[in-house]
Design a protein around this motif. Structure first.
Motif, PDB file in Angstrom:
ATOM      1  N   GLU A  47      -3.911   9.657 -11.103  1.00  0.00           N
ATOM      2  CA  GLU A  47      -3.571   8.524 -11.955  1.00  0.00           C
ATOM      3  C   GLU A  47      -2.162   8.062 -11.626  1.00  0.00           C
ATOM      4  O   GLU A  47      -1.265   8.871 -11.394  1.00  0.00           O
ATOM      5  CB  GLU A  47      -3.653   8.917 -13.434  1.00  0.00           C
ATOM      6  CG  GLU A  47      -3.335   7.777 -14.387  1.00  0.00           C
ATOM      7  CD  GLU A  47      -3.433   8.199 -15.852  1.00  0.00           C
ATOM      8  OE1 GLU A  47      -3.614   7.324 -16.709  1.00  0.00           O
ATOM      9  OE2 GLU A  47      -3.322   9.419 -16.110  1.00  0.00           O
ATOM     10  N   VAL A  48      -1.971   6.753 -11.567  1.00  0.00           N
ATOM     11  CA  VAL A  48      -0.639   6.162 -11.404  1.00  0.00           C
ATOM     12  C   VAL A  48      -0.272   5.473 -12.705  1.00  0.00           C
ATOM     13  O   VAL A  48      -1.027   4.644 -13.224  1.00  0.00           O
ATOM     14  CB  VAL A  48      -0.603   5.158 -10.238  1.00  0.00           C
ATOM     15  CG1 VAL A  48       0.770   4.471 -10.173  1.00  0.00           C
ATOM     16  CG2 VAL A  48      -0.893   5.869  -8.915  1.00  0.00           C
ATOM     17  N   ALA A  94       0.847  -1.196   0.000  1.00  0.00           N
ATOM     18  CA  ALA A  94       0.000   0.000   0.000  1.00  0.00           C
ATOM     19  C   ALA A  94       0.883   1.246   0.000  1.00  0.00           C
ATOM     20  O   ALA A  94       1.464   1.611   1.017  1.00  0.00           O
ATOM     21  CB  ALA A  94      -0.920  -0.003   1.209  1.00  0.00           C
ATOM     22  N   VAL A 128       3.037   9.247 -10.397  1.00  0.00           N
ATOM     23  CA  VAL A 128       1.695   9.601  -9.954  1.00  0.00           C
ATOM     24  C   VAL A 128       1.395  11.011 -10.432  1.00  0.00           C
ATOM     25  O   VAL A 128       2.247  11.893 -10.389  1.00  0.00           O
ATOM     26  CB  VAL A 128       1.557   9.491  -8.418  1.00  0.00           C
ATOM     27  CG1 VAL A 128       2.536  10.380  -7.691  1.00  0.00           C
ATOM     28  CG2 VAL A 128       0.120   9.808  -7.986  1.00  0.00           C
ATOM     29  N   VAL A 169      -3.583   2.626 -12.725  1.00  0.00           N
ATOM     30  CA  VAL A 169      -4.796   2.760 -11.936  1.00  0.00           C
ATOM     31  C   VAL A 169      -5.112   4.240 -11.803  1.00  0.00           C
ATOM     32  O   VAL A 169      -4.210   5.081 -11.831  1.00  0.00           O
ATOM     33  CB  VAL A 169      -4.626   2.103 -10.542  1.00  0.00           C
ATOM     34  CG1 VAL A 169      -3.536   2.784  -9.744  1.00  0.00           C
ATOM     35  CG2 VAL A 169      -5.944   2.078  -9.765  1.00  0.00           C
ATOM     36  N   ASN A 170      -6.389   4.585 -11.685  1.00  0.00           N
ATOM     37  CA  ASN A 170      -6.761   5.993 -11.579  1.00  0.00           C
ATOM     38  C   ASN A 170      -8.048   6.139 -10.786  1.00  0.00           C
ATOM     39  O   ASN A 170      -8.736   5.158 -10.499  1.00  0.00           O
ATOM     40  CB  ASN A 170      -6.889   6.629 -12.969  1.00  0.00           C
ATOM     41  CG  ASN A 170      -7.950   5.951 -13.815  1.00  0.00           C
ATOM     42  OD1 ASN A 170      -9.150   6.086 -13.566  1.00  0.00           O
ATOM     43  ND2 ASN A 170      -7.510   5.189 -14.819  1.00  0.00           N
ATOM     44  N   LEU A 181      -4.437   9.318  -0.502  1.00  0.00           N
ATOM     45  CA  LEU A 181      -4.975   8.097  -1.064  1.00  0.00           C
ATOM     46  C   LEU A 181      -3.925   7.005  -0.918  1.00  0.00           C
ATOM     47  O   LEU A 181      -2.750   7.278  -0.668  1.00  0.00           O
ATOM     48  CB  LEU A 181      -5.373   8.296  -2.529  1.00  0.00           C
ATOM     49  CG  LEU A 181      -4.279   8.784  -3.481  1.00  0.00           C
ATOM     50  CD1 LEU A 181      -3.741   7.645  -4.323  1.00  0.00           C
ATOM     51  CD2 LEU A 181      -4.844   9.873  -4.398  1.00  0.00           C
ATOM     52  N   SER A 182      -4.362   5.764  -1.052  1.00  0.00           N
ATOM     53  CA  SER A 182      -3.471   4.619  -0.927  1.00  0.00           C
ATOM     54  C   SER A 182      -3.690   3.695  -2.116  1.00  0.00           C
ATOM     55  O   SER A 182      -4.829   3.395  -2.487  1.00  0.00           O
ATOM     56  CB  SER A 182      -3.746   3.878   0.382  1.00  0.00           C
ATOM     57  OG  SER A 182      -2.875   2.785   0.539  1.00  0.00           O
ATOM     58  N   VAL A 183      -2.574   3.255  -2.720  1.00  0.00           N
ATOM     59  CA  VAL A 183      -2.643   2.411  -3.915  1.00  0.00           C
ATOM     60  C   VAL A 183      -1.726   1.210  -3.720  1.00  0.00           C
ATOM     61  O   VAL A 183      -0.572   1.357  -3.298  1.00  0.00           O
ATOM     62  CB  VAL A 183      -2.195   3.188  -5.173  1.00  0.00           C
ATOM     63  CG1 VAL A 183      -2.381   2.331  -6.410  1.00  0.00           C
ATOM     64  CG2 VAL A 183      -2.966   4.490  -5.303  1.00  0.00           C
ATOM     65  N   ASN A 184      -2.226   0.011  -4.005  1.00  0.00           N
ATOM     66  CA  ASN A 184      -1.406  -1.198  -3.912  1.00  0.00           C
ATOM     67  C   ASN A 184      -0.557  -1.336  -5.167  1.00  0.00           C
ATOM     68  O   ASN A 184      -1.080  -1.458  -6.275  1.00  0.00           O
ATOM     69  CB  ASN A 184      -2.292  -2.432  -3.739  1.00  0.00           C
ATOM     70  CG  ASN A 184      -2.919  -2.498  -2.362  1.00  0.00           C
ATOM     71  OD1 ASN A 184      -2.263  -2.203  -1.365  1.00  0.00           O
ATOM     72  ND2 ASN A 184      -4.188  -2.881  -2.300  1.00  0.00           N
ATOM     73  N   LEU A 185       0.770  -1.324  -4.993  1.00  0.00           N
ATOM     74  CA  LEU A 185       1.693  -1.370  -6.114  1.00  0.00           C
ATOM     75  C   LEU A 185       2.783  -2.404  -5.854  1.00  0.00           C
ATOM     76  O   LEU A 185       3.294  -2.513  -4.733  1.00  0.00           O
ATOM     77  CB  LEU A 185       2.349   0.002  -6.342  1.00  0.00           C
ATOM     78  CG  LEU A 185       1.415   1.166  -6.677  1.00  0.00           C
ATOM     79  CD1 LEU A 185       2.208   2.472  -6.733  1.00  0.00           C
ATOM     80  CD2 LEU A 185       0.707   0.928  -8.008  1.00  0.00           C
TER      81      LEU A 185
END
Length: 297
Positions: free
Chosen positions: A231-232, A214, A273, A244-245, A262-266
């Motif tokens: 957007e990533v 995360a 970003v 992802v966006n 925000l949190s993004v699983n990468l």
């Protein structure tokens, strides 16, 4: 009194400062703020006191067709006090983000002090201004210095952030120097409203590495309660692919005004970003885009 060497840090708060009147030219005397003007407030943010070995440093960057101030957190020379150290980085080093720049040059002499009236005095040699810029860029450069000096002093706990904070700039110990041949210095100057970027990503910083899983992205917008598009993109060599966006709403709460996260699983890899404001009535257009490149290990 001269500043003591204390740890500088970074954190965004809802504290505010007063705008300085506009650009002066070589034939105009420095502008002195009235008591009424000094009592006014603006939306320009001021850092809060925290312990860290990093100092907030502001740079100039372009967004759409305008130019704004953006902040990075940098290591500062241990031999300098927090304000002088942050300004030295601003004048002698390059920003981490290639989208940012500075018109300042590394001066032979640079010093700073703070009075009991929350006035920061910065004294430098004239070689700091050895750049050819237009009036608008000269104004931004002076505000870049004001933002950096006040941020460093506030984050190191050297000034009362609940009071008006001003910066006096001297050149070789004297007032009335015309910076970059466009802006007359010497009068107490505060952060000007509208100079700070409408959107900026605070974390991750440009070029940093984070652990997989995360990944947290946080930043600030000058439109509390406004919708932001994010957007990533995954980067493979010279190719960027949307990964992802989504959208996020900037906080309207007191003390957190304009903040977003925000949190993004990468997984492991290189990413960028992007965050932008959404134009009302034209949701397909991205306004005031800010980007950060980073690596996930």
């Amino acid at each position: 009194m001269l500043l003591l060497v204390l740890p500088a840090a970074l954190a965004l708060s809802g504290c505010v400062a007063t705008p300085q009147p506009g650009v002066t030219d070589a034939n105009t005397p420095p502008q002195v703020m009235s008591a009424e003007a000094s009592a006014a407030t603006t939306s320009a943010p001021l850092e809060t006191t925290q312990a860290s070995n990093k100092a907030p440093v502001y740079w100039i960057g372009r967004s759409n067709d305008d130019t704004f101030l953006y902040r990075e957190f940098r290591d500062v020379p241990e031999e300098d006090n927090p304000v002088t150290g942050a300004l030295r980085v601003m004048m002698s080093e390059k920003p981490l983000d290639p989208d940012f720049f500075t018109p300042w040059q590394n001066p032979k002499m640079l010093a700073s002090s703070i009075s009991g009236k929350n006035v920061i005095t910065v004294d430098m040699s004239a070689d700091a201004f050895n750049s050819n810029v237009d009036p608008a860029m000269a104004e931004r450069a002076v505000q870049q210095l004001v933002y950096t000096a006040t941020a460093a002093a506030a984050s190191a706990g050297l000034i009362d952030t609940g009071q008006q904070i001003q910066v006096v700039v001297l050149v070789d110990g004297h007032t009335d120097y015309v910076a970059f041949n466009h802006v007359r210095l010497g009068a107490p100057t505060s952060r000007s409203v509208g100079m700070v970027a409408p959107v900026w990503i605070i974390d991750p910083q440009e070029g940093t590495s984070v652990e997989d899983g995360a990944v947290k992205v946080n930043g600030r917008s000058t439109s509390p309660g406004g919708v932001l598009r994010w957007e990533v993109l995954r980067i493979d060599g010279s190719i960027k692919t949307s990964y992802v966006n989504g959208t996020v709403t900037a906080s309207a709460e007191a003390g957190k005004s304009g903040a977003f996260n925000l949190s993004v699983n990468l997984g492991p890899g290189n990413y960028e970003v992007r965050v932008s404001q959404v134009e009302e009535g034209n949701p397909a257009k991205d306004l005031n885009v800010d980007t950060r490149g980073f690596t996930v290990q």
